[in-house]
Design a protein around this motif. Sequence first.
Motif, PDB file in Angstrom:
ATOM      1  N   VAL A 182     -35.698  -6.394  -1.096  1.00 49.65           N
ATOM      2  CA  VAL A 182     -34.956  -6.592  -2.292  1.00 49.65           C
ATOM      3  C   VAL A 182     -35.825  -7.064  -3.284  1.00 49.65           C
ATOM      4  O   VAL A 182     -36.910  -7.787  -3.234  1.00 49.65           O
ATOM      5  CB  VAL A 182     -33.847  -7.673  -1.979  1.00 49.65           C
ATOM      6  N   GLU A 183     -35.395  -6.562  -4.576  1.00 45.02           N
ATOM      7  CA  GLU A 183     -36.426  -6.922  -5.822  1.00 45.02           C
ATOM      8  C   GLU A 183     -36.317  -8.237  -6.222  1.00 45.02           C
ATOM      9  O   GLU A 183     -35.281  -8.797  -6.123  1.00 45.02           O
ATOM     10  CB  GLU A 183     -36.381  -5.898  -6.746  1.00 45.02           C
ATOM     11  N   ASP A 184     -37.398  -8.784  -6.762  1.00 44.66           N
ATOM     12  CA  ASP A 184     -37.335 -10.295  -7.284  1.00 44.66           C
ATOM     13  C   ASP A 184     -36.315 -10.435  -8.149  1.00 44.66           C
ATOM     14  O   ASP A 184     -35.448 -11.464  -8.184  1.00 44.66           O
ATOM     15  CB  ASP A 184     -38.734 -10.554  -8.150  1.00 44.66           C
ATOM     16  N   ALA A 185     -36.000  -9.375  -9.168  1.00 43.55           N
ATOM     17  CA  ALA A 185     -34.897  -9.583 -10.255  1.00 43.55           C
ATOM     18  C   ALA A 185     -33.486  -9.843  -9.773  1.00 43.55           C
ATOM     19  O   ALA A 185     -32.559 -10.425 -10.269  1.00 43.55           O
ATOM     20  CB  ALA A 185     -34.837  -8.453 -11.130  1.00 43.55           C
ATOM     21  N   VAL A 186     -33.233  -9.250  -8.378  1.00 42.99           N
ATOM     22  CA  VAL A 186     -31.980  -9.885  -7.635  1.00 42.99           C
ATOM     23  C   VAL A 186     -32.008 -11.242  -7.199  1.00 42.99           C
ATOM     24  O   VAL A 186     -31.133 -11.944  -7.381  1.00 42.99           O
ATOM     25  CB  VAL A 186     -31.632  -8.651  -6.728  1.00 42.99           C
ATOM     26  N   LEU A 187     -32.812 -11.554  -6.585  1.00 44.97           N
ATOM     27  CA  LEU A 187     -33.089 -12.734  -5.852  1.00 44.97           C
ATOM     28  C   LEU A 187     -33.269 -14.028  -6.863  1.00 44.97           C
ATOM     29  O   LEU A 187     -32.589 -15.130  -6.718  1.00 44.97           O
ATOM     30  CB  LEU A 187     -34.176 -13.071  -4.876  1.00 44.97           C
ATOM     31  N   ASP A 188     -33.798 -13.669  -7.925  1.00 41.04           N
ATOM     32  CA  ASP A 188     -33.724 -14.656  -9.161  1.00 41.04           C
ATOM     33  C   ASP A 188     -32.758 -14.479 -10.233  1.00 41.04           C
ATOM     34  O   ASP A 188     -32.704 -15.264 -10.755  1.00 41.04           O
ATOM     35  CB  ASP A 188     -35.304 -14.468  -9.915  1.00 41.04           C
ATOM     36  N   SER A 189     -31.505 -13.774  -9.799  1.00 35.44           N
ATOM     37  CA  SER A 189     -30.523 -14.070 -10.857  1.00 35.44           C
ATOM     38  C   SER A 189     -29.175 -14.788 -10.125  1.00 35.44           C
ATOM     39  O   SER A 189     -29.610 -15.183  -8.977  1.00 35.44           O
ATOM     40  CB  SER A 189     -30.137 -12.358 -10.709  1.00 35.44           C
ATOM     41  N   ASP A 190     -28.512 -14.950 -10.899  1.00 32.97           N
ATOM     42  CA  ASP A 190     -27.507 -15.782 -10.498  1.00 32.97           C
ATOM     43  C   ASP A 190     -26.406 -15.082  -9.686  1.00 32.97           C
ATOM     44  O   ASP A 190     -25.466 -15.699  -8.768  1.00 32.97           O
ATOM     45  CB  ASP A 190     -26.325 -16.109 -11.826  1.00 32.97           C
ATOM     46  N   ASN A 191     -26.521 -13.745  -9.257  1.00 30.76           N
ATOM     47  CA  ASN A 191     -25.789 -12.881  -8.551  1.00 30.76           C
ATOM     48  C   ASN A 191     -26.124 -13.135  -6.968  1.00 30.76           C
ATOM     49  O   ASN A 191     -25.458 -12.609  -6.146  1.00 30.76           O
ATOM     50  CB  ASN A 191     -25.859 -11.404  -8.604  1.00 30.76           C
ATOM     51  N   SER A 192     -27.462 -13.865  -6.918  1.00 28.36           N
ATOM     52  CA  SER A 192     -27.778 -14.056  -5.358  1.00 28.36           C
ATOM     53  C   SER A 192     -27.235 -15.167  -4.862  1.00 28.36           C
ATOM     54  O   SER A 192     -26.967 -16.273  -5.225  1.00 28.36           O
ATOM     55  CB  SER A 192     -29.185 -14.376  -5.348  1.00 28.36           C
ATOM     56  N   LEU A 193     -26.525 -14.870  -3.509  1.00 33.78           N
ATOM     57  CA  LEU A 193     -26.045 -16.121  -2.848  1.00 33.78           C
ATOM     58  C   LEU A 193     -26.606 -16.832  -1.756  1.00 33.78           C
ATOM     59  O   LEU A 193     -26.222 -17.417  -0.730  1.00 33.78           O
ATOM     60  CB  LEU A 193     -24.460 -15.574  -2.321  1.00 33.78           C
ATOM     61  N   VAL A 194     -27.873 -16.351  -1.776  1.00 31.37           N
ATOM     62  CA  VAL A 194     -28.828 -16.335  -0.398  1.00 31.37           C
ATOM     63  C   VAL A 194     -28.919 -17.971  -0.194  1.00 31.37           C
ATOM     64  O   VAL A 194     -28.875 -18.471   1.197  1.00 31.37           O
ATOM     65  CB  VAL A 194     -30.269 -15.702  -0.501  1.00 31.37           C
ATOM     66  N   ILE A 195     -29.122 -18.864  -0.983  1.00 35.46           N
ATOM     67  CA  ILE A 195     -29.393 -20.155  -0.967  1.00 35.46           C
ATOM     68  C   ILE A 195     -28.049 -20.919  -0.463  1.00 35.46           C
ATOM     69  O   ILE A 195     -28.209 -21.679   0.189  1.00 35.46           O
ATOM     70  CB  ILE A 195     -30.016 -20.730  -2.349  1.00 35.46           C
ATOM     71  N   GLU A 196     -26.900 -20.543  -1.141  1.00 37.78           N
ATOM     72  CA  GLU A 196     -25.552 -20.933  -0.822  1.00 37.78           C
ATOM     73  C   GLU A 196     -25.249 -20.564   0.712  1.00 37.78           C
ATOM     74  O   GLU A 196     -24.729 -21.181   1.415  1.00 37.78           O
ATOM     75  CB  GLU A 196     -24.554 -20.290  -1.659  1.00 37.78           C
ATOM     76  N   GLN A 197     -25.665 -19.244   1.059  1.00 32.38           N
ATOM     77  CA  GLN A 197     -25.696 -19.027   2.442  1.00 32.38           C
ATOM     78  C   GLN A 197     -26.350 -20.068   3.434  1.00 32.38           C
ATOM     79  O   GLN A 197     -25.635 -20.323   4.409  1.00 32.38           O
ATOM     80  CB  GLN A 197     -26.095 -17.461   2.623  1.00 32.38           C
ATOM     81  N   ALA A 198     -27.562 -20.152   3.101  1.00 28.83           N
ATOM     82  CA  ALA A 198     -28.457 -20.976   3.795  1.00 28.83           C
ATOM     83  C   ALA A 198     -27.509 -22.538   3.826  1.00 28.83           C
ATOM     84  O   ALA A 198     -27.824 -23.059   4.832  1.00 28.83           O
ATOM     85  CB  ALA A 198     -29.567 -21.500   3.398  1.00 28.83           C
ATOM     86  N   ASN A 199     -27.251 -22.973   2.842  1.00 26.78           N
ATOM     87  CA  ASN A 199     -26.350 -24.349   2.728  1.00 26.78           C
ATOM     88  C   ASN A 199     -25.340 -24.248   3.964  1.00 26.78           C
ATOM     89  O   ASN A 199     -25.134 -25.235   4.480  1.00 26.78           O
ATOM     90  CB  ASN A 199     -26.052 -24.522   1.197  1.00 26.78           C
ATOM     91  N   ASN A 200     -24.647 -22.986   3.787  1.00 32.78           N
ATOM     92  CA  ASN A 200     -23.608 -23.057   4.561  1.00 32.78           C
ATOM     93  C   ASN A 200     -23.588 -22.929   6.020  1.00 32.78           C
ATOM     94  O   ASN A 200     -22.670 -23.093   6.916  1.00 32.78           O
ATOM     95  CB  ASN A 200     -22.345 -21.972   4.294  1.00 32.78           C
ATOM     96  N   ARG A 201     -24.925 -22.794   6.580  1.00 33.73           N
ATOM     97  CA  ARG A 201     -25.343 -22.622   7.908  1.00 33.73           C
ATOM     98  C   ARG A 201     -24.952 -24.100   8.413  1.00 33.73           C
ATOM     99  O   ARG A 201     -24.690 -24.254   9.719  1.00 33.73           O
ATOM    100  CB  ARG A 201     -26.916 -22.341   7.968  1.00 33.73           C
ATOM    101  N   THR A 202     -25.090 -25.123   7.907  1.00 32.11           N
ATOM    102  CA  THR A 202     -24.952 -26.559   8.198  1.00 32.11           C
ATOM    103  C   THR A 202     -23.457 -26.707   8.620  1.00 32.11           C
ATOM    104  O   THR A 202     -23.118 -27.216   9.620  1.00 32.11           O
ATOM    105  CB  THR A 202     -25.284 -27.556   7.092  1.00 32.11           C
ATOM    106  N   TYR A 203     -22.639 -26.001   7.741  1.00 35.09           N
ATOM    107  CA  TYR A 203     -21.215 -26.387   7.855  1.00 35.09           C
ATOM    108  C   TYR A 203     -20.384 -25.568   9.190  1.00 35.09           C
ATOM    109  O   TYR A 203     -19.735 -25.574   9.763  1.00 35.09           O
ATOM    110  CB  TYR A 203     -20.477 -26.620   6.721  1.00 35.09           C
ATOM    111  N   ALA A 204     -21.275 -24.437   9.104  1.00 31.85           N
ATOM    112  CA  ALA A 204     -20.719 -23.427  10.220  1.00 31.85           C
ATOM    113  C   ALA A 204     -21.221 -24.010  11.524  1.00 31.85           C
ATOM    114  O   ALA A 204     -20.531 -24.031  12.474  1.00 31.85           O
ATOM    115  CB  ALA A 204     -21.461 -21.979  10.156  1.00 31.85           C
ATOM    116  N   ALA A 205     -22.351 -24.525  11.596  1.00 29.12           N
ATOM    117  CA  ALA A 205     -23.064 -25.129  12.886  1.00 29.12           C
ATOM    118  C   ALA A 205     -22.270 -26.279  13.200  1.00 29.12           C
ATOM    119  O   ALA A 205     -21.652 -26.825  14.419  1.00 29.12           O
ATOM    120  CB  ALA A 205     -24.464 -25.519  12.629  1.00 29.12           C
ATOM    121  N   GLN A 206     -21.581 -27.250  12.146  1.00 29.47           N
ATOM    122  CA  GLN A 206     -21.084 -28.403  12.115  1.00 29.47           C
ATOM    123  C   GLN A 206     -19.706 -28.071  12.901  1.00 29.47           C
ATOM    124  O   GLN A 206     -19.138 -28.707  13.687  1.00 29.47           O
ATOM    125  CB  GLN A 206     -20.736 -29.102  10.711  1.00 29.47           C
TER     126      GLN A 206
END
Lengths: 314, 314, 314
Positions: A278-302
Amino acid sequence: MKKYTNISDIKNFSQAIEEAIQLKKNPLKFSALGKHKTLGLLFFNSSLRTRLSTQKAALNLGMDPIVMNVSGDAWGIEFEDGRVMNGSTAEHIKEAAAVVSQYCDIIAVRAFPTLTDKSKDESEHVLKAFTKYATIPVVSMESATAHPLQGFTDAITITEHKKTAKPKVVLTWAPHVKALPHAVANSFINAMQNMDVDFVITHPEHYDLNPEIVGQTPVMYNQEDALKDADFVYAKNWSAYHDYGKILKTDLDWMVTKEKLGDAKFMHCLPVRRNVVVEDAVLDSDNSLVIEQANNRTYAAQWVLKSILEGLKS
Amino acid sequence: MKKYTNISDIKNFSQAIEEAIQLKKNPLKFSALGKHKTLGLLFFNSSLRTRLSTQKAALNLGMDPIVMNVSGDAWGIEFEDGRVMNGSTAEHIKEAAAVVSQYCDIIAVRAFPTLTDKSKDESEHVLKAFTKYATIPVVSMESATAHPLQGFTDAITITEHKKTAKPKVVLTWAPHVKALPHAVANSFINAMQNMDVDFVITHPEHYDLNPEIVGQTPVMYNQEDALKDADFVYAKNWSAYHDYGKILKTDLDWMVTKEKLGDAKFMHCLPVRRNVVVEDAVLDSDNSLVIEQANNRTYAAQWVLKSILEGLKS
Amino acid sequence: MKKYTNISDIKNFSQAIEEAIQLKKNPLKFSALGKHKTLGLLFFNSSLRTRLSTQKAALNLGMDPIVMNVSGDAWGIEFEDGRVMNGSTAEHIKEAAAVVSQYCDIIAVRAFPTLTDKSKDESEHVLKAFTKYATIPVVSMESATAHPLQGFTDAITITEHKKTAKPKVVLTWAPHVKALPHAVANSFINAMQNMDVDFVITHPEHYDLNPEIVGQTPVMYNQEDALKDADFVYAKNWSAYHDYGKILKTDLDWMVTKEKLGDAKFMHCLPVRRNVVVEDAVLDSDNSLVIEQANNRTYAAQWVLKSILEGLKS
């Protein structure tokens, strides 16, 4: 719940998603549940998110996590039955799994596929050996063919961010320089098939996934057509399934770009190779949910650990 | 406090020293402050003291420490912006730092310099990337150019052991067989410049440190003259700064001996190569403060973590 | 108790066994004893059982365990006195042990023998250096010549499973593909010599163990004769002691089989190479106590840590 090695271990998926979202609002609500309970995390492979988020989930529940890198810290493990162990492996999984069960209340295992021996990988010989010989519940932290903590996480993230009752979700293959497993794609498909979404898979020809997993989900070989009007675009590379473990395509045609994405939300399990998948412009935009996905790993595991801890009591 | 990557992050240095000395007297006084807070310790390099003392400091504050050896446990990290990641690195620092921030409340990082690329090292590209992309406070556990937990520790140790209002402190270069970083020397200089001491640096010619750090501190090329009437002698090897990362002198002329030391107290950050940097007779004498310095690492770290935890609340 | 590096550190062995069995019934009874106390676990070698069970024991007592793989995580350690440290070792044990003592309340160490330098191994140079230079109690997690946590565990297991007042216990050598240490055999002999058992050692000729440890214990070179009417058969490989560290016998004649075992209980410290040391049919039968032995490692360690913690207070 007695184990978590596949999305299908969650009996009521939409209820589980809602409960996980509630846990996220109050992560310490059940901090007494896991007191004096030990979670053993056994890694046969590298891990950043899984390592940290699963420990964090355990800590939120009051559990004591114990981490072990199996290869570096302990002994080479033999998985074959009846073997005369005069080679490089020093301990059989029968003993290893039973022994870990003496010290832990739940065991979590990460073991990637070979990507060279399809039948071995599909037999899930490492994970199955643990579930067979451990006397305590087993949680998969990604096995040869499934990454159910990730699939559950992704379902939570889509539920949180959807703006329509039935959003359009596209799983798109993306380029990569290494041969990667099918686990994340498989579990994402499993998760989407359990949700009320308009779900499409797109990938180049010859990159078809296991037909038993894909089932009735529509597959398109034209990425542009598939992405049309998408609400969520989930990018993931995988190596060929039929020509098992091979890399068939090396150009960047299928890389996700800002132009291709449009207004859709972008998802990826991470780690992600920038400007390849994926290009930088996607990951660096507000449309990217990747960090929120990482955050939700905690609650899925929990949610998973909580469900198993509750099962231990009954 | 919002971060700790340099001695200058401590606003009132003498007050901080006094508070750390108070913490040492009652290490568990604030054991409730860090409850349910996680400290992520990320190591790109080896560590004994820092690994243990920072964990101990976190435990004294009731925090949960999670340790990760980045290279061995996780994925190769890319630090360059805009890079097409088709090489050996699998995850960009943008994601790595943001992701770790989801699971931890404070992140502590150790990343040594290359000693081959001066401008890269001076840019502190690893530490700066963490402070830029992490959304939580960052603590340096030694970066390319600074080791501020050590510098703070050394100031505590001198304060505890000084017998005169304004003791004479000498930082002396000492021999070593490997090219070593400037980080410890730099932070010790920073610390001494913030204390009421008579401070002198001595090293062989061509071993001058970064003039921006040395500033007005007197430098002597004659070790014997410099050590005269010293109350504290701090020995440390560093590789050349101007002829960057080079070893210019291999004989043991500058080794600290009992004779050179006289009645002064001996200090070193450890690990120390015996009979190269300093002779046995010094380390085995009552004049050596090296173990006490190691002990004070806990309280330096604890003061820093406590100050950051207090900042989280406001 | 001030240290635990040998079975003989337990003053009243039968009472200790009984107390460990009581701890097993109520592992959390002393969960306040170790509060705010730190156990440092230092591994120079691989470990599965010891790593997990010792951590579990510490957690049961409310201690905070900190694990470190010395070789990978920290610095190469020098054990020789007076050495000019211009080689590969970066830190002397004098500093390393004293430094760890600043952060921990008890230190546990695993360091295997060289099996090439008999006098070095018999001097226990690593463990002895820790007990000499650490200022806190030291626990052996297996040293060059002894594995006292295992020996204690085995005594507990035999006590739990014996059906006669004075059972017959046989320690039998068994084949292996690698040169293995004598530590487990030595500590098992020490333990049995402290119990009211009918104890016999059997091994092929030229595999005699250290005569100072064997003492008056009968040794038989005929395995079949030795195993007759055994209640407990403890299998263990070791390399030659007199022809130090050598493998003298490679066939599987001495492998323990179901037929040889008869009705006796089978014991092994694990990890065990199946169908080399012992055949599958033994390990997979109800006569095998190996998993129960692994379980008892927790309570052996817990008794030791509890005894040391109680000693800290006085």
